[in-house]
Design an enzyme around this catalytic site. Structure first.
Site, PDB file in Angstrom:
ATOM      1  N   MET A 188      -0.361 -10.474  -3.161  1.00 17.35           N
ATOM      2  CA  MET A 188       1.043 -10.122  -3.353  1.00 17.35           C
ATOM      3  C   MET A 188       1.389  -9.896  -4.830  1.00 17.35           C
ATOM      4  O   MET A 188       2.346 -10.455  -5.363  1.00 17.35           O
ATOM      5  CB  MET A 188       1.933 -11.213  -2.754  1.00 17.35           C
ATOM      6  CG  MET A 188       1.706 -11.437  -1.275  1.00 17.35           C
ATOM      7  SD  MET A 188       2.023  -9.974  -0.270  1.00 17.35           S
ATOM      8  CE  MET A 188       3.798  -9.909  -0.358  1.00 17.35           C
ATOM      9  N   ILE A 236       1.342  -6.552  -7.760  1.00 17.52           N
ATOM     10  CA  ILE A 236       1.060  -5.146  -8.040  1.00 17.52           C
ATOM     11  C   ILE A 236       0.027  -5.086  -9.157  1.00 17.52           C
ATOM     12  O   ILE A 236       0.185  -5.708 -10.211  1.00 17.52           O
ATOM     13  CB  ILE A 236       2.346  -4.390  -8.419  1.00 17.52           C
ATOM     14  CG1 ILE A 236       3.304  -4.398  -7.225  1.00 17.52           C
ATOM     15  CG2 ILE A 236       2.028  -2.977  -8.866  1.00 17.52           C
ATOM     16  CD1 ILE A 236       4.662  -3.811  -7.516  1.00 17.52           C
ATOM     17  N   LEU A 237      -1.040  -4.365  -8.917  1.00 16.17           N
ATOM     18  CA  LEU A 237      -2.109  -4.211  -9.903  1.00 16.17           C
ATOM     19  C   LEU A 237      -1.689  -3.208 -10.971  1.00 16.17           C
ATOM     20  O   LEU A 237      -0.888  -2.298 -10.711  1.00 16.17           O
ATOM     21  CB  LEU A 237      -3.384  -3.752  -9.205  1.00 16.17           C
ATOM     22  CG  LEU A 237      -3.953  -4.777  -8.224  1.00 16.17           C
ATOM     23  CD1 LEU A 237      -4.905  -4.110  -7.235  1.00 16.17           C
ATOM     24  CD2 LEU A 237      -4.651  -5.910  -8.970  1.00 16.17           C
ATOM     25  N   ASN A 270      -5.146  -1.187   1.254  1.00 15.74           N
ATOM     26  CA  ASN A 270      -4.168  -2.244   1.498  1.00 15.74           C
ATOM     27  C   ASN A 270      -3.663  -2.120   2.923  1.00 15.74           C
ATOM     28  O   ASN A 270      -3.635  -1.024   3.489  1.00 15.74           O
ATOM     29  CB  ASN A 270      -2.997  -2.130   0.510  1.00 15.74           C
ATOM     30  CG  ASN A 270      -2.054  -3.317   0.597  1.00 15.74           C
ATOM     31  OD1 ASN A 270      -2.458  -4.436   0.896  1.00 15.74           O
ATOM     32  ND2 ASN A 270      -0.778  -3.078   0.324  1.00 15.74           N
ATOM     33  N   HIS A 296      -0.259  -2.835   5.139  1.00 17.62           N
ATOM     34  CA  HIS A 296       1.184  -3.057   4.958  1.00 17.62           C
ATOM     35  C   HIS A 296       1.849  -3.138   6.325  1.00 17.62           C
ATOM     36  O   HIS A 296       1.576  -2.296   7.189  1.00 17.62           O
ATOM     37  CB  HIS A 296       1.791  -1.922   4.135  1.00 17.62           C
ATOM     38  CG  HIS A 296       3.229  -2.138   3.836  1.00 17.62           C
ATOM     39  ND1 HIS A 296       3.662  -3.072   2.909  1.00 17.62           N
ATOM     40  CD2 HIS A 296       4.340  -1.585   4.355  1.00 17.62           C
ATOM     41  CE1 HIS A 296       4.980  -3.055   2.879  1.00 17.62           C
ATOM     42  NE2 HIS A 296       5.413  -2.158   3.744  1.00 17.62           N
ATOM     43  N   ASP A 309       3.254   0.687  -2.240  1.00 19.56           N
ATOM     44  CA  ASP A 309       3.205   1.147  -0.855  1.00 19.56           C
ATOM     45  C   ASP A 309       3.410   2.658  -0.730  1.00 19.56           C
ATOM     46  O   ASP A 309       4.017   3.143   0.217  1.00 19.56           O
ATOM     47  CB  ASP A 309       4.240   0.397   0.009  1.00 19.56           C
ATOM     48  CG  ASP A 309       4.033  -1.098  -0.011  1.00 19.56           C
ATOM     49  OD1 ASP A 309       2.876  -1.539  -0.085  1.00 19.56           O
ATOM     50  OD2 ASP A 309       5.035  -1.839   0.052  1.00 19.56           O
ATOM     51  N   GLU A 357      -2.541  -5.316  12.862  1.00 18.46           N
ATOM     52  CA  GLU A 357      -3.163  -5.321  11.538  1.00 18.46           C
ATOM     53  C   GLU A 357      -4.616  -5.768  11.649  1.00 18.46           C
ATOM     54  O   GLU A 357      -5.509  -5.152  11.043  1.00 18.46           O
ATOM     55  CB  GLU A 357      -2.414  -6.271  10.598  1.00 18.46           C
ATOM     56  CG  GLU A 357      -1.060  -5.777  10.165  1.00 18.46           C
ATOM     57  CD  GLU A 357      -0.364  -6.756   9.228  1.00 18.46           C
ATOM     58  OE1 GLU A 357      -1.061  -7.458   8.450  1.00 18.46           O
ATOM     59  OE2 GLU A 357       0.872  -6.820   9.257  1.00 18.46           O
TER      60      GLU A 357
END
Length: 179
Positions: free
Chosen positions: A76, A78-79, A93, A95, A131, A160
């Site tokens: 959780m 953001i890179l 990822n 989502h 996203d 998922e």
């Protein structure tokens, strides 16, 4: 993450889980990975001067493991754009929404508030924007009368677990690529 590990145990699965890295030392996935004999590491942002330094430490671990793809699952944070660009087309990822709808957090509550007839999940390539990356695979679930965040979340989570291993296999086989 567990679904990916379980899928990768099959002899014909086209990817191997070479390590599990978390930005939270108490993440349940770390204990699961250790029990499965998978190397683990923790790199938290607060231990570094800035996001780029933290991401460089993450990248050093990935390189030491020989990682070729990165699968985010419950990560959780953001890179940094530099990290994402260096791993362009090799970061996936999952989502919990049918992107581009309901980006960010609290997606099930967003879906219920919007009154949508269906919700779901998306495995996508990671890009610097949150996203926003191209989708690889999606699964849809109906929004049922009387659904709550919890009931909708349970059905989406089941999907998922089903599609993330499929999407990883597709990328590992070269059936899908980031253009």
């Amino acid at each position: 993450m567990r679904a990916l590990v379980e899928a990768a145990r099959a002899p014909d699965y086209p990817a191997e889980i070479v390590g599990v890295l978390s930005n939270k030392a108490d993440a349940e996935g770390l204990a699961f990975a250790r029990a499965a004999g998978i190397p683990t590491a923790v790199r938290t942002l607060r231990d570094y001067a800035d996001k780029e330094a933290a991401d460089a430490a993450i990248e050093a671990v990935l390189r030491a493991w020989g990682a070729q793809l990165v699968c985010l699952a419950g990560f959780m944070r953001i890179l940094s754009p530099g990290f994402v660009e260096r791993w362009r087309g090799r970061i996936l990822n999952i989502h919990p929404s049918l992107l581009p709808l309901h980006r960010g957090l609290h997606t099930h509550a967003q879906a219920l508030a919007d009154g949508v007839a269906e919700h779901g999940c998306t495995v996508h390539f990671v890009t610097p924007g949150m996203d926003e990356g191209p989708p690889i695979l999606q699964a849809r679930v109906p929004v049922l009368p009387g659904d709550t965040v919890e009931t909708l979340s349970e059905r989406v989570l089941a999907e998922e677990h089903r599609i993330y291993p499929r999407a990883l296999a597709m990328v590992a086989r070269g059936e899908v690529a980031f253009n």
